[in-house]
Enzyme design. Structure first.
Site, PDB file in Angstrom:
ATOM      1  N   VAL A  87       0.802  -1.237   0.000  1.00  0.00           N
ATOM      2  CA  VAL A  87       0.000   0.000   0.000  1.00  0.00           C
ATOM      3  C   VAL A  87       0.833   1.285   0.000  1.00  0.00           C
ATOM      4  O   VAL A  87       0.285   2.356  -0.226  1.00  0.00           O
ATOM      5  CB  VAL A  87      -0.963   0.067   1.211  1.00  0.00           C
ATOM      6  N   TYR A  88       2.132   1.192   0.272  1.00  0.00           N
ATOM      7  CA  TYR A  88       2.917   2.429   0.328  1.00  0.00           C
ATOM      8  C   TYR A  88       2.943   3.107  -1.040  1.00  0.00           C
ATOM      9  O   TYR A  88       3.338   2.498  -2.037  1.00  0.00           O
ATOM     10  CB  TYR A  88       4.358   2.168   0.804  1.00  0.00           C
ATOM     11  N   THR A  89       2.528   4.361  -1.029  1.00  0.00           N
ATOM     12  CA  THR A  89       2.448   5.196  -2.248  1.00  0.00           C
ATOM     13  C   THR A  89       1.829   4.418  -3.424  1.00  0.00           C
ATOM     14  O   THR A  89       2.343   4.462  -4.540  1.00  0.00           O
ATOM     15  CB  THR A  89       3.833   5.803  -2.625  1.00  0.00           C
TER      16      THR A  89
ATOM     17  N   GLY B 248       1.841   1.356  -4.287  1.00  0.00           N
ATOM     18  CA  GLY B 248       2.672   0.351  -4.962  1.00  0.00           C
ATOM     19  C   GLY B 248       3.991   0.920  -5.479  1.00  0.00           C
ATOM     20  O   GLY B 248       4.903   0.170  -5.815  1.00  0.00           O
TER      21      GLY B 248
ATOM     22  N   LYS C 153       4.560  -6.197   3.022  1.00  0.00           N
ATOM     23  CA  LYS C 153       3.329  -6.482   3.785  1.00  0.00           C
ATOM     24  C   LYS C 153       2.124  -6.499   2.861  1.00  0.00           C
ATOM     25  O   LYS C 153       2.146  -5.904   1.791  1.00  0.00           O
ATOM     26  CB  LYS C 153       3.075  -5.394   4.841  1.00  0.00           C
TER      27      LYS C 153
END
Ligand SMILES: NC(=O)c1ccc[n+]([C@@H]2O[C@H](COP(=O)([O-])OP(=O)(O)OC[C@H]3O[C@@H](n4cnc5c(N)ncnc54)[C@H](OP(=O)(O)O)[C@@H]3O)[C@@H](O)[C@H]2O)c1
Length: 325
Positions: free
Chosen positions: A52-54, A56, A78
């Protein structure tokens, strides 16, 4: 930077992990490259990201930047968070995890993930479904180890006992928020992780920059970056802790950030996940590896930042018997 083992596994990792949540967001590709180069030059080999960070981009940029170094580094990522609009584009369900791992492998441009972590506890999916899925991912070779993030003590205990009973590979690491201004996990969650031999990856070890000393008590942080609202809500104990960190830094001729990270490094099996929006920010955090806090400094920091131990945690001691860890 030294190499240590992740919990009770045979996986050697650097004593600091680089968090890449800013990659593709607050840090553009070139800045991310400079951050990774700075970390690698200091001996860092351990990287944390999440799908989920930025959206993908963090995974994609990290994969690109590590490139030919893949064999020399360890990657943790994660799953759980929403990667699409639908109800099956999130969660710890079999349907979502099986797809999520393939998407992460593609973005990271790798054949395997060293540590695959459940980003949150999922009350909507039966835990047996999640655990058997993780076991299949391990057996397939896509994932080498599994871990959890932001789980409570009883959730860790339940998960590991079920894995043990089924003969599955057990969770080897916990990733909680942990710093001098967020120690509540010491009451319940850390003992559960320790009892199960899990390594601890401490996220926001600088409390998202608060422990660098760049904010001042009584002055609004409004307009000073991503965490202004959170800094403005900091309780008095947090500011008292920052004062103690600054005092220690002054007497040790170090940066407050180095003291805050060093306090975590002194704890058994704890690996701080340090973040940065600029490469020069790593100078202070990397310096923690060369800073040994003396017992008196640790005691002062422990005392000022201690979480409130109300009932039932204050029922721990047995009178007339020596304490046992
Ligand atoms: N599992 C989870 O739920 C979860 C949640 C959050 C994070 N994480 C992981 O933990 C990693 C680290 O989190 P974090 O970024 O909050 O960690 P952190 O190390 O507590 O904070 C890093 C931030 O503090 C500021 N900073 C750092 N060094 C500084 C310096 N020397 N001077 C001034 N400012 C400085 C920068 O933010 P600014 O420049 O913007 O102020 C930087 O981005 C993430 O990348 C991610 O991998 C996991």
């Amino acid at each position: 930077m030294q190499q240590v083992y992740l919990g009770t596994t045979g996986l050697a990792v650097s004593e600091l992990c680089l968090g890449t949540m800013t990659f593709g967001g607050a840090a553009d590709r070139d800045t991310s490259r400079a951050i990774v180069e700075r970390f690698r030059a200091a001996g860092g080999t351990f990287f944390d990201t999440a799908d989920v960070y930025t959206g993908g981009r963090s995974e994609t940029i990290l994969g690109e930047l590590l490139g030919d170094d893949r064999d020399d580094v360890v990657i943790a990522t994660k799953a759980f968070g929403a990667m699409g609009e639908g109800p099956n584009d999130r969660s710890n369900s079999r349907r979502h995890l099986v797809r999520a791992v393939d998407e992460s492998l593609r973005r990271l441009d790798t054949d395997w993930i060293d540590l695959y972590q459940l980003h949150r506890w999922d009350p909507t999916t039966p835990i047996d479904e999640t655990l058997s899925t993780l076991e299949d991912l391990v057996r397939s070779g896509k994932v080498l180890h599994v871990g959890v993030s932001n789980w409570l003590g009883w959730q860790i205990e339940r998960g590991v006992r079920l894995q043990e009973a089924a003969g599955y590979d057990r969770f080897v690491a916990l990733q909680p928020q942990y710093s001098l201004v967020e120690r509540r996990i010491e009451l319940e969650t850390l003992p559960a992780a320790a009892a199960n031999g899990m390594g601890v990856l401490a996220w926001s070890p600088l409390a998202a920059g608060f422990l660098t000393g760049k904010y001042e008590r009584g002055q609004s942080a409004e307009g000073q970056g991503r965490f202004a609202e959170w800094v403005d809500g900091m309780p008095e104990q947090g500011w008292d802790t920052l004062d103690a960190v600054r005092d220690a830094a002054k007497s040790l001729d170090a940066e407050p950030a180095a003291v805050a990270i060093s306090w975590l490094l002194a704890k058994p099996d704890v690996i701080p996940i340090v973040g940065a929006t600029r490469p020069d920010q790593l100078d202070a955090t990397l310096a923690a590896c060369d800073l040994d806090l003396d017992g008196e400094t640790v005691r002062v920091l422990d005392d000022v930042s201690a979480p409130d131990r109300g009932y039932p945690y204050d029922f721990g001691a047995v009178e007339g018997r020596p304490p046992r860890d």
